[in-house]
Write a protein that holds these residues in place. Structure first.
Motif, PDB file in Angstrom:
ATOM      1  N   SER B  61       0.814  -1.221   0.000  1.00  0.00           N
ATOM      2  CA  SER B  61       0.000   0.000   0.000  1.00  0.00           C
ATOM      3  C   SER B  61       0.846   1.270   0.000  1.00  0.00           C
ATOM      4  CB  SER B  61      -0.934   0.004   1.202  1.00  0.00           C
ATOM      5  OG  SER B  61      -0.180  -0.044   2.393  1.00  0.00           O
ATOM      6  N   GLN B  62       2.159   1.114   0.148  1.00  0.00           N
ATOM      7  CA  GLN B  62       3.015   2.296   0.178  1.00  0.00           C
ATOM      8  C   GLN B  62       3.188   2.942  -1.208  1.00  0.00           C
ATOM      9  OE1 GLN B  62       7.200   1.681   0.676  1.00  0.00           O
ATOM     10  NE2 GLN B  62       7.382   3.226   2.252  1.00  0.00           N
ATOM     11  N   CYS B  77      -7.329   4.344  10.815  1.00  0.00           N
ATOM     12  CA  CYS B  77      -8.552   3.534  10.922  1.00  0.00           C
ATOM     13  C   CYS B  77      -8.313   2.320  11.794  1.00  0.00           C
ATOM     14  CB  CYS B  77      -9.004   3.078   9.545  1.00  0.00           C
ATOM     15  SG  CYS B  77      -9.396   4.420   8.470  1.00  0.00           S
ATOM     16  N   GLY B  78      -7.387   2.419  12.730  1.00  0.00           N
ATOM     17  CA  GLY B  78      -7.139   1.296  13.637  1.00  0.00           C
ATOM     18  C   GLY B  78      -8.343   1.034  14.519  1.00  0.00           C
ATOM     19  N   THR B  79      -8.264  -0.064  15.274  1.00  0.00           N
ATOM     20  CA  THR B  79      -9.417  -0.447  16.101  1.00  0.00           C
ATOM     21  C   THR B  79      -9.779   0.647  17.098  1.00  0.00           C
ATOM     22  OG1 THR B  79      -8.340  -2.583  16.047  1.00  0.00           O
ATOM     23  CG2 THR B  79     -10.348  -2.417  17.317  1.00  0.00           C
ATOM     24  N   VAL B 116      -5.058   4.735   6.838  1.00  0.00           N
ATOM     25  CA  VAL B 116      -4.001   3.799   7.180  1.00  0.00           C
ATOM     26  C   VAL B 116      -4.535   2.880   8.271  1.00  0.00           C
ATOM     27  CG1 VAL B 116      -2.942   5.374   8.844  1.00  0.00           C
ATOM     28  CG2 VAL B 116      -1.551   3.636   7.766  1.00  0.00           C
ATOM     29  N   ALA B 117      -4.049   1.640   8.264  1.00  0.00           N
ATOM     30  CA  ALA B 117      -4.614   0.642   9.179  1.00  0.00           C
ATOM     31  C   ALA B 117      -4.368   0.993  10.640  1.00  0.00           C
ATOM     32  CB  ALA B 117      -4.045  -0.727   8.866  1.00  0.00           C
ATOM     33  N   CYS B 118      -3.168   1.428  10.959  1.00  0.00           N
ATOM     34  CA  CYS B 118      -2.885   1.790  12.352  1.00  0.00           C
ATOM     35  C   CYS B 118      -1.543   2.490  12.385  1.00  0.00           C
ATOM     36  CB  CYS B 118      -2.836   0.557  13.245  1.00  0.00           C
ATOM     37  SG  CYS B 118      -2.611   0.953  14.984  1.00  0.00           S
ATOM     38  N   VAL B 119      -1.451   3.593  13.092  1.00  0.00           N
ATOM     39  CA  VAL B 119      -0.152   4.242  13.221  1.00  0.00           C
ATOM     40  C   VAL B 119       0.463   3.957  14.586  1.00  0.00           C
ATOM     41  CG1 VAL B 119      -0.585   6.068  11.571  1.00  0.00           C
ATOM     42  CG2 VAL B 119      -1.180   6.440  13.955  1.00  0.00           C
ATOM     43  N   GLY B 120      -0.226   3.154  15.381  1.00  0.00           N
ATOM     44  CA  GLY B 120       0.330   2.768  16.677  1.00  0.00           C
ATOM     45  C   GLY B 120       0.340   3.893  17.696  1.00  0.00           C
TER      46      GLY B 120
END
Lengths: 624, 157
Positions: B61-62, B77-79, B116-120
């Motif tokens: 995806s990058q 868009c993480g949990t 993005v799925a999660c940036v932590g």
């Protein structure tokens, strides 16, 4: 030992600003006190991603500036203001710790405008500003934890190898290199350490398998592709204490006989990558990496490989493909990575947290390590506690602590008045544990017994506002998107599951959908090629197991019990709460809200498209 | 002109295994996205089929196959962000910037919206990142305000 370490760091730091005694400040009588205090002054500012987002760079600059303004030379100010890694308590960032003459005070929620008062009253006046100090929840958050991995995060400067060496760093390597490979592996095996990446495979066994191969070319890889949404413990460990991971890898490399190691890290973690690069450079300079390490005839080098954004690359064989520069697709498990891994050579792959444990085990012994945790899950585990809780952040607790203790004693309970509904563990591979299982001890096997898994240790707490069907849909849309497409069950199965869940959340579910989901879920679990597909149905299966009534409410009655699914929502204007401001009417795209000044808004259901714009816009929560 | 830049990338590219990803990463750094003509140039030069490049580029995806906006707005868009309402934030930002359905970039090329799925950074959820600066605890109103600041600066500059 912990206490000793802290004292040591303090003493070392305190010795740095030698010249401060000679500095003259402009403040007459106060200056003496101020100057003498400055001899033993260190200011530690949180520089994790959470801290940086809250403005720690600005706060740091302000401290340096304020100290300079008050006549303290810039270089001294620079030396006593330190960057540290994440303390885990990001909800209260920017956290600033001030050590002065052996007294430690921690401030929370610090912004630049608060700095001058702290410098004035605390640093120069000697009187801490009580109202900004951390409160009881900070202590509750930290006191119940058992920190062995995170102990140094937030204490040492992650960009300075001397700080790490000062607290006993790289002594693990020294000890390991004076032992045989066999002894090192036995120690790790005896410690009972299980891989922290999710599956919990015993780390020592993995090393042993790889060590047994007589292939001269072997690799050791650190998996820092922390892709689970909701997990950030690996990022925090690397940002806070990168050398601990490097040290663990050197020991691992020695034990299995590898000369090369790779750290595969997500590109989404720029700060962690930067700190690793600095750390590797410093370790090379000090002779812990490179040729003939510590003159023991062991050569070892480390390289960083950046991921390019693919969740499946957290899977071992896909990750190795990606390092080789190919599409990150898993292969069938005909043989272990320890036999044929990267470039078809024997390879050990461990998680960041696993490696960070290694130096401690080698240094303190397996017996010491077994003192933490449970019989079958030894040691501690770092969890990312997030969601609708008061004290969100990173916590380290012994394995076997109950969910209740973690959420209510450490996490401080729920935010708002809504009740806790479930805890989602293990990210998209895990499941939801309902509130009645709060007494469940958290370890590898207990979590698996309720259909969830440890995963990398993310814990998202959800309350009654979250719809479980929608949450399952969220995870399956994630795995569906991230499926590499190599095997059919995962590629097509997750797509079908997503379609079914979508129609349920839109109110078009069919009676037989729940059974169909269960059947599909079981098929995908059993027939998929890799861990991604095999665990993809978990969020659905566990929510059906514990929250079947919510699925049924959607399907049979077209109702979302959490009132979260937009297309099932029935919007209403509450006559009592409406303050007649008209905001909803102006924002409504379909003209469904009729409003006149000094009149309650009214909603015309025939025109409403259920977009929820009015609901989001209303400042008084009058739209129900 | 493309050729000069490509040659430069080729120079820095050392013949290690696993070079396709590195070339694509460099190419994106230089051109801002993965250009078809540049891929073809490398394909001929290195005797690697263009499909291999596109296979890798579309897998991760990058990589982007279209030019991107001047400002990159990334919504997490993480949990944790999801349960704290990231969807409402994304909808609001897309509406504010008038990003067309099915598109990511505004018609004037000023902004690109991406998820993005999660940036932590879950403990400060929901999170929005604009040009690598992380904003925590975002609400739809706050997001709207952040974008306004960038709109001003990018128009002023």
């Amino acid at each position: 030992m912990a206490e000793k370490n802290k004292v040591k760091t303090k003493a070392k730091k305190a010795a740095k600003p030698k010249a401060s005694a000679r500095v003259k400040t402009a403040k007459g009588t106060k200056s003496n006190k101020g100057v003498s205090s400055l001899k033993n002054l260190t200011i530690k500012i949180c520089f994790g991603t959470g801290g940086l987002a809250a403005g720690s760079q600005d706060v740091m600059n302000e401290f340096s500036k304020q100290l300079k303004v008050r006549g303290i030379k810039a270089d001294i100010a620079k030396k006593c203001v330190n960057k540290t890694g994440c303390r885990g308590f990001c909800a209260k960032d920017v956290l600033v710790e001030i050590n002065m003459n052996g007294d430690k005070e921690i401030y929370q929620l610090i912004t630049t405008d608060k700095v001058s008062r702290i410098v004035e009253e605390h640093i120069i006046g000697g009187d801490p500003v009580d109202q900004w100090l951390v409160g009881p929840d900070y202590h509750a958050f930290h006191d119940r934890q058992t920190k062995i991995l995170l102990e140094q995060c937030g204490q040492i400067d992650p960009e300075d190898i001397d700080d790490y060496i000062g607290i006993g760093g790289y002594r693990g390597v020294k000890k390991a290199l004076s032992q045989t490979q066999f002894e090192v592996i036995e120690e790790v095996k005896a410690s009972g350490l299980r891989g922290r990446g999710g599956a919990g495979f015993p780390a020592g066994l993995k090393w042993e398998f790889c060590n047994m191969s007589d292939n001269p070319e072997k690799y050791i890889i650190c998996n820092a592709d922390e892709g689970d949404p909701g997990a950030f413990m690996d990022r925090a460990i690397i940002e806070g204490n990168p050398h601990s991971v490097i040290e663990g890898m050197i020991i691992g490399g020695y034990a299995i006989g590898a000369k090369e190691g790779y750290i595969y890290i997500r590109a989404e973690y720029p700060l962690a990558i930067q700190r690793l690069e600095i750390a590797i450079k410093q370790a090379k300079k000090k002779g812990f990496l490179g040729k003939n390490i510590l003159k023991k005839g062991f050569d070892f080098d480390l390289y960083i490989k950046q991921g390019a954004g693919a969740f499946v690359c957290g899977e071992a064989s896909a990750l190795m493909r990606s390092i080789e520069g190919k599409r990150g697709m898993p292969r069938a498990k005909l043989w272990r990575s320890a036999v044929k891994g990267l470039r078809d050579k024997p390879t050990v792959l461990n998680n960041v947290e696993t490696f960070a444990n290694i130096p401690l085990i080698i240094l303190n012994g397996a017996e010491w390590y077994r003192g933490f945790g449970t019989e079958k899950s030894t040691g501690t585990k770092v969890f990312a506690l997030t969601g609708k809780m008061k004290n969100t952040g990173l916590i380290e607790v012994p394995m076997g602590m109950t969910l209740k203790e973690m959420i209510f004693d450490i996490g401080g309970g729920m935010t708002g008045r809504k009740k806790l509904k479930a805890i989602q563990t293990g990210g998209p591979s895990g499941g939801c544990i309902p509130a009645e299982h709060l007494d469940l001890p958290v370890d590898f096997d207990s979590l698996a017994s309720v259909g969830s898994m440890m995963g990398s240790g993310s814990m998202v707490v959800v309350d009654e506002e979250t719809c479980m069907v929608d949450l399952a849909k969220f995870f399956i849309s994630f795995t569906q998107h991230e499926s590499c497409g190599k095997c059919v069950p995962c590629r097509i199965g997750t797509k079908r599951m997503l379609e079914i869940l979508t129609r349920i959340t839109e109110g078009n579910g069919k009676e037989e959908d729940i059974d169909l989901l269960l059947e599909l879920g079981s098929d995908i679990k059993h027939a998929s090629l890799c861990g991604l597909g095999q665990s993809a149905p978990n969020p659905i299966l566990s929510t059906i197991r514990f929250f079947r009534d919510e699925y049924e409410a959607h399907i049979k009655y077209g109702r979302c019990p959490a009132n979260a699914c937009k297309s099932l929502r029935q919007y209403l204007v509450s006559v009592e709460a409406c303050k007649m401001c008209g905001k909803c009417s102006r924002i409504c795209p379909s003209g469904a809200i009729i409003w006149e000044p000094r009149h309650n808004a009214e909603l015309d259901k025939s025109k409403c498209v259920k977009c929820g714009a009015c609901y989001d816009a209303c400042p008084f929560n009058a739209i129900l | 002109m493309i050729e000069n830049k490509c040659l430069k990338i080729l120079d820095t590219y050392h013949k290690e295994r696993g070079s396709v990803i590195s070339i694509l990463q460099d190419m994106q750094e230089v051109f801002g996205y993965v250009r078809e003509d540049a891929v073809e140039w490398f394909s001929k030069k290195l005797n690697i089929p263009a499909s291999s490049f596109f296979g890798v580029a579309t897998f991760y995806s990058q990589f982007y196959l279209k030019p991107r906006g001047k400002n990159i707005v990334t919504a997490c868009c993480g949990t944790a962000c999801h349960v704290k309402g990231s969807e409402a934030i994304i909808n609001r930002m897309r509406a504010d910037l008038a990003v067309a359905e099915g598109e990511d970039t505004t018609s004037d090329g000023q902004f690109t919206m991406e998820n993005v799925a999660c940036v932590g950074a879950c403990s400060i959820a929901p999170v929005v990142i604009v040009n690598k600066k992380v904003y925590g605890g975002v609400s739809p109103e706050k997001a709207s305000g952040i974008l306004k600041d960038y709109e001003k600066t990018s128009k002023g500059g």
